[in-house]
Write a protein that holds these residues in place. Structure first.
Motif, PDB file in Angstrom:
ATOM      1  N   SER A   1       0.847  -1.190   0.000  1.00  0.00           N
ATOM      2  CA  SER A   1       0.000   0.000   0.000  1.00  0.00           C
ATOM      3  C   SER A   1       0.884   1.241   0.000  1.00  0.00           C
ATOM      4  O   SER A   1       2.078   1.179   0.308  1.00  0.00           O
ATOM      5  CB  SER A   1      -0.926   0.010   1.219  1.00  0.00           C
ATOM      6  OG  SER A   1      -0.193   0.355   2.388  1.00  0.00           O
TER       7      SER A   1
ATOM      8  N   ARG B   1       2.187  -0.808   3.880  1.00  0.00           N
ATOM      9  CA  ARG B   1       1.713  -2.127   4.279  1.00  0.00           C
ATOM     10  C   ARG B   1       2.087  -3.151   3.213  1.00  0.00           C
ATOM     11  O   ARG B   1       2.137  -2.835   2.013  1.00  0.00           O
ATOM     12  CB  ARG B   1       0.193  -2.093   4.487  1.00  0.00           C
ATOM     13  CG  ARG B   1      -0.193  -1.276   5.709  1.00  0.00           C
ATOM     14  CD  ARG B   1      -1.631  -0.835   5.672  1.00  0.00           C
ATOM     15  NE  ARG B   1      -2.578  -1.887   6.044  1.00  0.00           N
ATOM     16  CZ  ARG B   1      -2.883  -2.205   7.296  1.00  0.00           C
ATOM     17  NH1 ARG B   1      -2.299  -1.577   8.309  1.00  0.00           N
ATOM     18  NH2 ARG B   1      -3.790  -3.133   7.557  1.00  0.00           N
TER      19      ARG B   1
ATOM     20  N   PHE C   1      -6.443  -6.491   3.841  1.00  0.00           N
ATOM     21  CA  PHE C   1      -5.424  -5.923   4.715  1.00  0.00           C
ATOM     22  C   PHE C   1      -4.797  -4.685   4.081  1.00  0.00           C
ATOM     23  O   PHE C   1      -4.623  -3.652   4.740  1.00  0.00           O
ATOM     24  CB  PHE C   1      -4.339  -6.954   5.022  1.00  0.00           C
ATOM     25  CG  PHE C   1      -3.203  -6.380   5.821  1.00  0.00           C
ATOM     26  CD1 PHE C   1      -3.351  -6.129   7.178  1.00  0.00           C
ATOM     27  CD2 PHE C   1      -1.995  -6.068   5.213  1.00  0.00           C
ATOM     28  CE1 PHE C   1      -2.305  -5.561   7.916  1.00  0.00           C
ATOM     29  CE2 PHE C   1      -0.945  -5.519   5.947  1.00  0.00           C
ATOM     30  CZ  PHE C   1      -1.104  -5.266   7.298  1.00  0.00           C
ATOM     31  N   LEU C   2      -4.449  -4.773   2.810  1.00  0.00           N
ATOM     32  CA  LEU C   2      -3.801  -3.649   2.139  1.00  0.00           C
ATOM     33  C   LEU C   2      -4.719  -2.427   2.072  1.00  0.00           C
ATOM     34  O   LEU C   2      -4.259  -1.288   2.161  1.00  0.00           O
ATOM     35  CB  LEU C   2      -3.374  -4.056   0.730  1.00  0.00           C
ATOM     36  CG  LEU C   2      -2.263  -5.100   0.643  1.00  0.00           C
ATOM     37  CD1 LEU C   2      -2.076  -5.546  -0.797  1.00  0.00           C
ATOM     38  CD2 LEU C   2      -0.955  -4.563   1.216  1.00  0.00           C
TER      39      LEU C   2
ATOM     40  N   THR D   1      -6.658  -0.423   7.686  1.00  0.00           N
ATOM     41  CA  THR D   1      -5.741   0.247   8.601  1.00  0.00           C
ATOM     42  C   THR D   1      -5.477  -0.575   9.855  1.00  0.00           C
ATOM     43  O   THR D   1      -4.705  -0.143  10.713  1.00  0.00           O
ATOM     44  CB  THR D   1      -6.303   1.614   9.019  1.00  0.00           C
ATOM     45  OG1 THR D   1      -7.586   1.436   9.643  1.00  0.00           O
ATOM     46  CG2 THR D   1      -6.456   2.539   7.811  1.00  0.00           C
TER      47      THR D   1
ATOM     48  N   PRO E   1      -1.347  -5.492  11.787  1.00  0.00           N
ATOM     49  CA  PRO E   1      -1.221  -6.862  11.258  1.00  0.00           C
ATOM     50  C   PRO E   1      -1.623  -7.947  12.254  1.00  0.00           C
ATOM     51  O   PRO E   1      -2.336  -8.885  11.903  1.00  0.00           O
ATOM     52  CB  PRO E   1       0.267  -6.962  10.884  1.00  0.00           C
ATOM     53  CG  PRO E   1       0.708  -5.565  10.654  1.00  0.00           C
ATOM     54  CD  PRO E   1      -0.095  -4.717  11.589  1.00  0.00           C
TER      55      PRO E   1
ATOM     56  N   LEU F   1       1.937 -10.766   6.542  1.00  0.00           N
ATOM     57  CA  LEU F   1       1.503  -9.372   6.584  1.00  0.00           C
ATOM     58  C   LEU F   1       2.507  -8.531   7.351  1.00  0.00           C
ATOM     59  O   LEU F   1       3.091  -8.997   8.332  1.00  0.00           O
ATOM     60  CB  LEU F   1       0.151  -9.241   7.292  1.00  0.00           C
ATOM     61  CG  LEU F   1      -1.032 -10.041   6.772  1.00  0.00           C
ATOM     62  CD1 LEU F   1      -2.255  -9.765   7.645  1.00  0.00           C
ATOM     63  CD2 LEU F   1      -1.326  -9.706   5.320  1.00  0.00           C
TER      64      LEU F   1
ATOM     65  N   ASP G   1       4.035  -4.159   8.231  1.00  0.00           N
ATOM     66  CA  ASP G   1       4.116  -2.722   8.048  1.00  0.00           C
ATOM     67  C   ASP G   1       5.548  -2.310   8.392  1.00  0.00           C
ATOM     68  O   ASP G   1       6.433  -3.175   8.479  1.00  0.00           O
ATOM     69  CB  ASP G   1       3.069  -1.984   8.889  1.00  0.00           C
ATOM     70  CG  ASP G   1       3.142  -2.348  10.374  1.00  0.00           C
ATOM     71  OD1 ASP G   1       4.209  -2.810  10.833  1.00  0.00           O
ATOM     72  OD2 ASP G   1       2.127  -2.176  11.074  1.00  0.00           O
TER      73      ASP G   1
ATOM     74  N   THR H   1       6.657   6.028   1.333  1.00  0.00           N
ATOM     75  CA  THR H   1       5.612   5.625   2.273  1.00  0.00           C
ATOM     76  C   THR H   1       5.511   6.568   3.472  1.00  0.00           C
ATOM     77  O   THR H   1       4.452   6.668   4.092  1.00  0.00           O
ATOM     78  CB  THR H   1       5.846   4.198   2.773  1.00  0.00           C
ATOM     79  OG1 THR H   1       7.104   4.117   3.459  1.00  0.00           O
ATOM     80  CG2 THR H   1       5.876   3.227   1.602  1.00  0.00           C
TER      81      THR H   1
END
Length: 262
Positions: free
Chosen positions: A58, A62, A90-91, A94, A97, A118, A120, A258
Motif C-alpha cells: 500500500s 503495508r 489488509f492492504l 488500517t 497486522p 503481513l 508494516d 511511504t
C-alpha cells in the motif's frame, strides 16, 4: 505452488527484502501490477477471476503476500471465500497486522488452506491457515525465511536453496538490487528423487513442481515480484511477467515514498 523468500531486519539499509514467484495455471486471467482503480492506495497484481491478489503493498507501506498450502484434512471441502481477499482487505485497511490475523484465525474454515504474511514498517506477522492444524498468528523475529506450499521454513529443496542465496546476498552486498533478489528464485532445475523423499514428496508432478521457477505447458511461474523497503521510507516494487515457455513478457517498476503517504 508459489515460493517466497524474505529477509526481515537483516540488512542495515533495507529492513525488508522480498523475492516471490507466483505459480498458477496459465489460463487463469490476471492483470499486471498497478495501482487499483477501485482501491487507489493498493499496488499489486490482480487475479481477475476472484478479484484479490497474491502479493501487494500500500502507499502507506503495508505489505501482504499469500501462498496456498497442501492441506490433506481439507480434501473434498469447498470454502465459501477467496483467499485473495485476505491480502486485499489488509492492504486496503488500517488494522494492525497482528489484530487482523487474530480475527482471520477465528474464521479459518471460510478459506481453503493458506500461508498469510503481513507487515508494516514496524512488524512482520505470519499465519498458517489450516483446518488440520492449530492456527495462531506469529510475530516474526529478525531473520531470513522461506515459504512455499507448506508451513513457514519447511525445508523443501527449493526453499532451502532460496534461503541460502538470500543469506549470501545480505552478507555480501551493501545494497542488494532487484536482479540479485530475482536470482534467489530463478533456478529451473528439478529436485532429485532423494531430496523429494526426504520431504515425503513423490511422483512426476511433485518433481515438476520442485523447481524454483516452474515451466510447463499448462501451469508455471507467471511472475516474479521483488521488494526493497528502505529505512528512509522508500519502497521499491518490481514485477516481471512470464509466458508458458518461461520467457519474459513485461516488467513493472514502482517507487513509493511511504513516509509522506503515512
Amino acid at each position: 505452488m508459489c515460493l517466497i523468500v524474505f529477509a526481515w531486519q537483516q540488512h542495515p539499509n533495507t529492513p525488508l527484502l522480498v523475492a516471490a514467484n507466483r505459480d498458477e495455471f496459465h489460463e487463469r486471467p490476471a492483470s499486471a501490477a498497478a495501482y487499483w482503480d477501485d482501491t487507489p492506495q493498493v499496488l499489486a497484481g490482480r487475479d481477475l477471476q476472484a478479484g484479490g491478489t497474491w502479493l501487494g503493498v500500500s502507499r502507506s507501506g503495508r505489505f501482504a503476500a499469500i501462498t496456498n498450502i497442501r492441506d490433506p484434512g481439507a480434501r473434498g471441502r469447498s470454502a465459501p471465500r477467496s483467499r485473495g481477499e485476505l491480502t486485499k482487505n489488509f492492504l486496503a485497511g488500517t488494522q494492525a497486522p497482528g489484530e487482523y490475523l487474530a480475527a482471520i484465525a477465528k474464521n479459518i474454515a471460510d478459506y481453503e488452506g493458506f500461508n498469510l504474511l503481513l507487515g508494516d514498517a514496524q512488524s512482520l506477522w505470519y499465519l498458517h491457515g489450516s483446518i488440520s492444524e492449530a492456527s495462531q498468528p506469529q510475530l516474526l523475529s529478525p531473520g531470513i525465511y522461506g515459504l512455499s506450499n507448506a508451513a513457514l521454513d519447511v525445508p523443501w529443496p527449493k526453499v532451502q536453496r532460496a534461503r541460502r542465496q538470500m543469506a549470501k546476498i545480505v552478507a555480501d552486498s551493501q545494497a542488494p538490487d532487484h536482479e540479485q533478489l530475482r536470482a534467489c528464485l530463478n533456478d529451473r532445475r528439478l529436485a532429485d528423487e532423494q531430496e523429494l523423499r526426504e520431504q515425503n514428496l513423490s511422483g512426476d508432478m511433485a518433481r515438476q513442481l520442485s523447481a524454483q521457477f516452474i515451466v510447463t505447458e499448462l501451469y508455471g511461474t507467471r511472475c516474479c515480484t521483488t521488494l526493497r523497503q528502505h529505512q528512509n521510507g522508500l519502497l521499491e516494487f518490481q514485477e516481471q511477467r512470464f509466458d508458458a515457455r518461461g520467457e519474459l513478457r513485461g516488467t513493472e517498476v514502482f517507487e513509493l515514498d511511504t513516509k509522506s503517504a503515512g
